[in-house]
Enzyme design. Structure first.
Site, PDB file in Angstrom:
ATOM      1  CG  LEU A   1      -1.435  -8.475  -7.047  1.00 18.70           C
ATOM      2  CD1 LEU A   1      -0.331  -9.350  -6.506  1.00 18.70           C
ATOM      3  CD2 LEU A   1      -1.040  -7.850  -8.378  1.00 18.70           C
TER       4      LEU A   1
ATOM      5  CD  GLU B   1       4.149   2.168  -9.347  1.00 17.59           C
ATOM      6  OE1 GLU B   1       5.106   1.403  -9.468  1.00 17.59           O
ATOM      7  OE2 GLU B   1       3.085   1.843  -8.812  1.00 17.59           O
TER       8      GLU B   1
ATOM      9  CG  ASN C   1       1.173   3.211  -5.791  1.00 13.50           C
ATOM     10  OD1 ASN C   1       1.458   4.235  -6.390  1.00 13.50           O
ATOM     11  ND2 ASN C   1       1.759   2.064  -6.029  1.00 13.50           N
TER      12      ASN C   1
ATOM     13  CG  ASP D   1      -2.262  -4.330 -16.875  1.00 12.98           C
ATOM     14  OD1 ASP D   1      -1.434  -5.235 -16.781  1.00 12.98           O
ATOM     15  OD2 ASP D   1      -2.809  -3.779 -15.900  1.00 12.98           O
TER      16      ASP D   1
ATOM     17  CG  HIS E   1       0.979  -2.039 -15.382  1.00 13.17           C
ATOM     18  ND1 HIS E   1       0.732  -3.303 -14.876  1.00 13.17           N
ATOM     19  CD2 HIS E   1       2.009  -2.167 -16.256  1.00 13.17           C
ATOM     20  CE1 HIS E   1       1.579  -4.154 -15.438  1.00 13.17           C
ATOM     21  NE2 HIS E   1       2.359  -3.497 -16.269  1.00 13.17           N
TER      22      HIS E   1
ATOM     23  CG  ASN F   1      -4.373  -1.068 -12.483  1.00  7.33           C
ATOM     24  OD1 ASN F   1      -4.149  -1.289 -11.301  1.00  7.33           O
ATOM     25  ND2 ASN F   1      -3.712  -1.640 -13.466  1.00  7.33           N
TER      26      ASN F   1
ATOM     27  N   GLY G   1       0.772  -1.235   0.000  1.00  8.48           N
ATOM     28  CA  GLY G   1       0.000   0.000   0.000  1.00  8.48           C
ATOM     29  C   GLY G   1       0.805   1.288   0.000  1.00  8.48           C
TER      30      GLY G   1
ATOM     31  CB  ILE H   1     -12.082  -5.328 -11.932  1.00  6.06           C
ATOM     32  CG1 ILE H   1     -11.053  -4.798 -10.929  1.00  6.06           C
ATOM     33  CG2 ILE H   1     -13.426  -4.625 -11.769  1.00  6.06           C
ATOM     34  CD1 ILE H   1     -11.473  -4.875  -9.476  1.00  6.06           C
TER      35      ILE H   1
HETATM   36  C1  GRF Z   1       2.906  -1.004  -7.616  1.00  3.38           C
HETATM   37  O1  GRF Z   1       4.119  -1.192  -8.301  1.00  3.38           O
HETATM   38  C2  GRF Z   1       1.793  -0.919  -8.606  1.00  3.38           C
HETATM   39  O2  GRF Z   1       2.149  -0.307  -9.813  1.00  3.38           O
HETATM   40  C3  GRF Z   1       1.494  -2.365  -8.867  1.00  3.38           C
HETATM   41  O3  GRF Z   1       1.640  -3.007  -7.614  1.00  3.38           O
HETATM   42  C4  GRF Z   1       2.530  -2.243  -6.814  1.00  3.38           C
HETATM   43  C5  GRF Z   1       1.784  -1.850  -5.563  1.00  3.38           C
HETATM   44  O4  GRF Z   1       2.692  -1.377  -4.651  1.00  3.38           O
HETATM   45  N1  GRF Z   1       0.167  -2.511  -9.392  1.00  3.38           N
HETATM   46  P1  GRF Z   1       2.128  -0.813  -3.243  1.00  3.38           P
HETATM   47  O5  GRF Z   1       1.312  -1.916  -2.624  1.00  3.38           O
HETATM   48  O6  GRF Z   1       1.288   0.392  -3.565  1.00  3.38           O
HETATM   49  O7  GRF Z   1       3.369  -0.476  -2.481  1.00  3.38           O
END
Ligand code: GRF
Length: 206
Positions: free
Chosen positions: A89, A178, A13, A149, A108, A106, A11, A92
């Site tokens: 992961l 990101e 992000n 994606d 990626h 999303n 988490g 949907i």
């Molecule tokens: C990120 O690299 C995102 O792009 C991918 O999974 C990872 C999630 O990382 N979908 P986090 O759980 O937000 O640290």
């Protein structure tokens, strides 16, 4: 804009989004954090701030379909108007996508369509980039469609790869990117500046 964040892992992000909200840089509110993994640290990040969390583990339900119907019910009752997949992961299903047309995004960790789609998630993406000897990689924020994606791309940004960079260095460079790109995409949507035309996205100036 009210956000429901779906995640499966650490988490970071989500944390980037929460930090931007705290700094007043993002006019949004996280109203739900849901995971398909019991104990995903992203749940803890939200729990500490009193954000409602929920777990929808596949094995807790008789079928994926029933799990996803429960997930949809939780999304609806949360009042979210934007669903953010931040390291989620799970696939949907179409009925959730139909319930949230152009309202599910999303992030990626590559420049889609490179190293995207089934089989390319987490470290596998960066391993593929490394093995191919790419000189740039990056991150993509896109609307979710039924093709993994494959939805309309909202934002992309590249980052350079040095010969000395190993897989984890690439992963870290992209993750740093990101953490800026996802909040930026959410802010654009919150400002109503994102328009989907066919499979392309137009970002209107302020
Ligand atoms: C990120 O690299 C995102 O792009 C991918 O999974 C990872 C999630 O990382 N979908 P986090 O759980 O937000 O640290």
């Amino acid at each position: 804009v009210k956000l429901a964040v779906l995640l499966s892992g650490g988490g970071t992000n989500l944390q980037a989004v929460l930090d931007q909200i705290d700094q007043g840089a993002l006019s949004a509110e996280v109203v739900l954090i849901a995971s398909n993994k019991e104990g995903a640290y992203g749940l803890t990040r939200g729990g500490q701030r009193g954000i409602p969390t929920a777990v929808f583990q596949r094995q807790s339900f008789p079928s994926k379909d029933q799990r996803d119907r429960e997930l949809l019910r939780a999304l609806k009752s949360s009042g979210a108007d934007l669903v953010v997949l931040a390291g989620y992961l799970g696939q949907i299903p179409g009925f959730i996508i139909e319930a949230y047309p152009n309202q599910i995004i999303n992030i990626h960790p590559s420049l889609l369509p490179c190293f995207g789609g089934k089989g390319y998630y987490g470290e596998k993406v960066h391993q593929g980039v490394y093995n191919r000897g790419m000189k740039v990689t990056g991150a993509t924020v896109h609307f979710v469609s039924e093709e993994t994606d494959g939805g309309p791309i909202i934002l992309q940004e590249a980052v350079g790869i040095d010969f000395e960079d190993g897989v984890s260095d690439i992963q870290q460079k992209v993750l740093t990117l990101e953490h800026r790109l996802l909040p930026e995409a959410i802010e654009l949507i919150a400002e109503g500046r994102v328009e989907v035309i066919g499979n392309r996205v137009k970002i209107r100036e302020r």
